[in-house]
Design a protein around this motif. Sequence first.
Motif, PDB file in Angstrom:
ATOM      1  N   THR A 292     -12.874   0.266   1.879  1.00 33.02           N
ATOM      2  CA  THR A 292     -11.951   1.305   2.331  1.00 33.02           C
ATOM      3  C   THR A 292     -11.270   1.913   1.118  1.00 33.02           C
ATOM      4  O   THR A 292     -11.451   1.441  -0.008  1.00 33.02           O
ATOM      5  CB  THR A 292     -10.878   0.729   3.275  1.00 33.02           C
ATOM      6  OG1 THR A 292      -9.942  -0.049   2.513  1.00 33.02           O
ATOM      7  CG2 THR A 292     -11.501  -0.161   4.352  1.00 33.02           C
ATOM      8  N   SER A 293     -10.477   2.939   1.356  1.00 35.83           N
ATOM      9  CA  SER A 293      -9.765   3.582   0.249  1.00 35.83           C
ATOM     10  C   SER A 293      -8.748   2.642  -0.389  1.00 35.83           C
ATOM     11  O   SER A 293      -8.344   2.839  -1.527  1.00 35.83           O
ATOM     12  CB  SER A 293      -9.057   4.848   0.743  1.00 35.83           C
ATOM     13  OG  SER A 293      -8.167   4.542   1.806  1.00 35.83           O
ATOM     14  N   GLU A 294      -8.333   1.599   0.342  1.00 38.86           N
ATOM     15  CA  GLU A 294      -7.386   0.614  -0.194  1.00 38.86           C
ATOM     16  C   GLU A 294      -8.076  -0.642  -0.704  1.00 38.86           C
ATOM     17  O   GLU A 294      -7.417  -1.613  -1.066  1.00 38.86           O
ATOM     18  CB  GLU A 294      -6.368   0.215   0.885  1.00 38.86           C
ATOM     19  CG  GLU A 294      -5.336   1.281   1.217  1.00 38.86           C
ATOM     20  CD  GLU A 294      -5.900   2.347   2.133  1.00 38.86           C
ATOM     21  OE1 GLU A 294      -6.708   1.995   3.028  1.00 38.86           O
ATOM     22  OE2 GLU A 294      -5.562   3.533   1.954  1.00 38.86           O
ATOM     23  N   GLY A 295      -9.400  -0.672  -0.695  1.00 42.09           N
ATOM     24  CA  GLY A 295     -10.140  -1.854  -1.116  1.00 42.09           C
ATOM     25  C   GLY A 295     -10.928  -2.447   0.035  1.00 42.09           C
ATOM     26  O   GLY A 295     -10.977  -1.885   1.129  1.00 42.09           O
ATOM     27  N   TRP A 296     -11.538  -3.588  -0.217  1.00 41.17           N
ATOM     28  CA  TRP A 296     -12.368  -4.223   0.801  1.00 41.17           C
ATOM     29  C   TRP A 296     -11.503  -4.962   1.822  1.00 41.17           C
ATOM     30  O   TRP A 296     -10.481  -5.550   1.486  1.00 41.17           O
ATOM     31  CB  TRP A 296     -13.333  -5.213   0.148  1.00 41.17           C
ATOM     32  CG  TRP A 296     -14.526  -4.519  -0.430  1.00 41.17           C
ATOM     33  CD1 TRP A 296     -14.604  -3.888  -1.645  1.00 41.17           C
ATOM     34  CD2 TRP A 296     -15.797  -4.368   0.188  1.00 41.17           C
ATOM     35  NE1 TRP A 296     -15.846  -3.355  -1.815  1.00 41.17           N
ATOM     36  CE2 TRP A 296     -16.616  -3.632  -0.719  1.00 41.17           C
ATOM     37  CE3 TRP A 296     -16.336  -4.775   1.393  1.00 41.17           C
ATOM     38  CZ2 TRP A 296     -17.927  -3.305  -0.432  1.00 41.17           C
ATOM     39  CZ3 TRP A 296     -17.646  -4.462   1.681  1.00 41.17           C
ATOM     40  CH2 TRP A 296     -18.439  -3.722   0.781  1.00 41.17           C
ATOM     41  N   ARG A 297     -11.938  -4.939   3.069  1.00 42.01           N
ATOM     42  CA  ARG A 297     -11.280  -5.721   4.107  1.00 42.01           C
ATOM     43  C   ARG A 297     -12.316  -6.222   5.098  1.00 42.01           C
ATOM     44  O   ARG A 297     -13.383  -5.624   5.262  1.00 42.01           O
ATOM     45  CB  ARG A 297     -10.210  -4.910   4.838  1.00 42.01           C
ATOM     46  CG  ARG A 297     -10.749  -3.915   5.876  1.00 42.01           C
ATOM     47  CD  ARG A 297      -9.616  -3.344   6.714  1.00 42.01           C
ATOM     48  NE  ARG A 297     -10.059  -2.376   7.711  1.00 42.01           N
ATOM     49  CZ  ARG A 297     -10.341  -2.680   8.975  1.00 42.01           C
ATOM     50  NH1 ARG A 297     -10.276  -3.936   9.399  1.00 42.01           N
ATOM     51  NH2 ARG A 297     -10.716  -1.737   9.839  1.00 42.01           N
ATOM     52  N   MET A 298     -11.997  -7.321   5.776  1.00 37.77           N
ATOM     53  CA  MET A 298     -12.851  -7.832   6.836  1.00 37.77           C
ATOM     54  C   MET A 298     -12.504  -7.123   8.146  1.00 37.77           C
ATOM     55  O   MET A 298     -11.333  -6.905   8.456  1.00 37.77           O
ATOM     56  CB  MET A 298     -12.666  -9.340   7.016  1.00 37.77           C
ATOM     57  CG  MET A 298     -13.039 -10.174   5.806  1.00 37.77           C
ATOM     58  SD  MET A 298     -14.752  -9.966   5.240  1.00 37.77           S
ATOM     59  CE  MET A 298     -15.663 -10.661   6.630  1.00 37.77           C
ATOM     60  N   LEU A 299     -13.517  -6.727   8.881  1.00 34.79           N
ATOM     61  CA  LEU A 299     -13.301  -6.203  10.222  1.00 34.79           C
ATOM     62  C   LEU A 299     -12.866  -7.340  11.148  1.00 34.79           C
ATOM     63  O   LEU A 299     -13.249  -8.496  10.944  1.00 34.79           O
ATOM     64  CB  LEU A 299     -14.581  -5.587  10.783  1.00 34.79           C
ATOM     65  CG  LEU A 299     -15.145  -4.353  10.070  1.00 34.79           C
ATOM     66  CD1 LEU A 299     -16.461  -3.936  10.727  1.00 34.79           C
ATOM     67  CD2 LEU A 299     -14.149  -3.202  10.115  1.00 34.79           C
ATOM     68  N   THR A 300     -12.100  -7.001  12.162  1.00 35.48           N
ATOM     69  CA  THR A 300     -11.832  -8.005  13.195  1.00 35.48           C
ATOM     70  C   THR A 300     -13.089  -8.177  14.042  1.00 35.48           C
ATOM     71  O   THR A 300     -13.987  -7.324  14.044  1.00 35.48           O
ATOM     72  CB  THR A 300     -10.676  -7.573  14.108  1.00 35.48           C
ATOM     73  OG1 THR A 300     -11.087  -6.435  14.894  1.00 35.48           O
ATOM     74  CG2 THR A 300      -9.430  -7.222  13.296  1.00 35.48           C
TER      75      THR A 300
END
Length: 542
Positions: A292-300
Amino acid sequence: MNPADWIAHDPDPVTAAELRGCSAAELTARFAAPLRFGTAGLRGPVRGGPDAMNLAVVLRASWAVATVLTARGHASATVVVGRDARHGSESFAAATAQVLAAAGFSVLLLPDPLPTPVVAFAVRQTGAAAGIQITASHNPAADNGYKVYFDGGLQIVSPIDTEIETAMAAAPPADEIPRQPVAPTGRELVADYVARAATMRRQHGQVRVALTPLHGVGGETAVAALRAAGISDIHTVATQFDPDPDFPTVAFPNPEEPGATDELLKLAAEAGADIAIALDPDADRCALGIPTSEGWRMLTGNETGWLLGDYLLAELPAGRAAGAVVASSVVSSRMLAAIAQHYGARHVETLTGFKWLARADTGLPGATLIYAYEEAIGYCVDPEAVRDKDGISTAVLACDLVAALRDRGATLTAALETLARRHGVHVTDAVTRRLADPSEAAAVMARLRADPPKELAGFAVAATDLLHRDGPVTDALDFTGSRDGTSVRVVVRPSGTEPKLKCYLEVVREPSDPLDPLAELADDRAQATRVCAALADAVRDW
């Protein structure tokens, strides 16, 4: 059986010696209640005694399965036996196969530690009467388990589970149960599974993948399936790739747990991946990470559930949607129901667990299950081949979705925004309260039933008791309410496998202007997130 008799007939000298060294109080505790069939089988710590996973319990369980299969008219039928790489799995699988073979069954003992979905697939592929996988899925390292499939590779349900428990209680002493050597099969069924999983890939073009099996058994099979699907740009977390029953780099071997996917997301960022994939230790569950624009994240689990369900329905041939069934569990988000309605398909809400989700099309003439999911990162994306959650087929399908979106100039983030504009902003969360023992969870449920809250986070709510209603019942309470275009929902239930109380939260807010494709969703999401946080604070007091 009393402790002295059990110890005298324990075929494993290690657990027999362990039990002899126990205090009287410890022996009393271990013999107070045997392991019970929970999520389609047995699960518990690896140690001596009838309340744990050990050779004696496995022998008696296998004798009981053979007895029930024979009573149900399946004498001499084929049974598939597999295992993961946990402590004890190899010897437990061998013992299971040996008991079934001695009872006259044709046993297919799969080679090497393999993912649970391979067993579920092999049962359907071979027409076997049953399948048994030695696994504790994502439980702590000290645990192991015994998972049972009947009926074309579906997890067992009542009354089969109680029939097996009854037979276990009547089983001979463990060292008197006949056993016959069984040689492992070749890898043909594994190759068939890999080839089938690869068919979830429909698009072309390369996808760069970061992958971790979290020290479980999914790594080699997942890489083989992705490569068979034409995806060769795969980067794996080296320190977590090989099976290791101690799970040394994670505090808890579950992709949903905080910190479990830190190394994966770090690798994904370094490699410039398109998607990050984490499998749980037996590879039946799959978690996705996105840039994402804020970095990587895990989806729920719900976000992944929406994306895959929407993609599978959108890709159906013309006219197929009317006969298609998609399913989600009572504790999962209700967005999938709206997605199904959008495509003209049928949505079924089931009780928690894939033993129910995989049967969602039962009794629906002319309807066929094409997809099922639950929020705990479990996805059944190819029910014709695997009627259970399958992390590896899910991984292939997720990569296919990434490629399809890229061809349209879109991303997974953009796809989530599209779903929010179409069906409203859905914000979900879960609150888990760990308890000393299951009786504490039962006490909380009894208190909530006797005096259910009338208000949560400023919303007047009504309670539905899912244990006392028409239709399928389960030990859960469902609280719902709405106000000013925002609806709230809380489902609370005790865990079926661990001493926990689990609360599932969902807040739905319709977009401010659903007809405007440029309308900002940020305010709606922020409001829904605040309400969801307030719900979480409220249920923590339970």
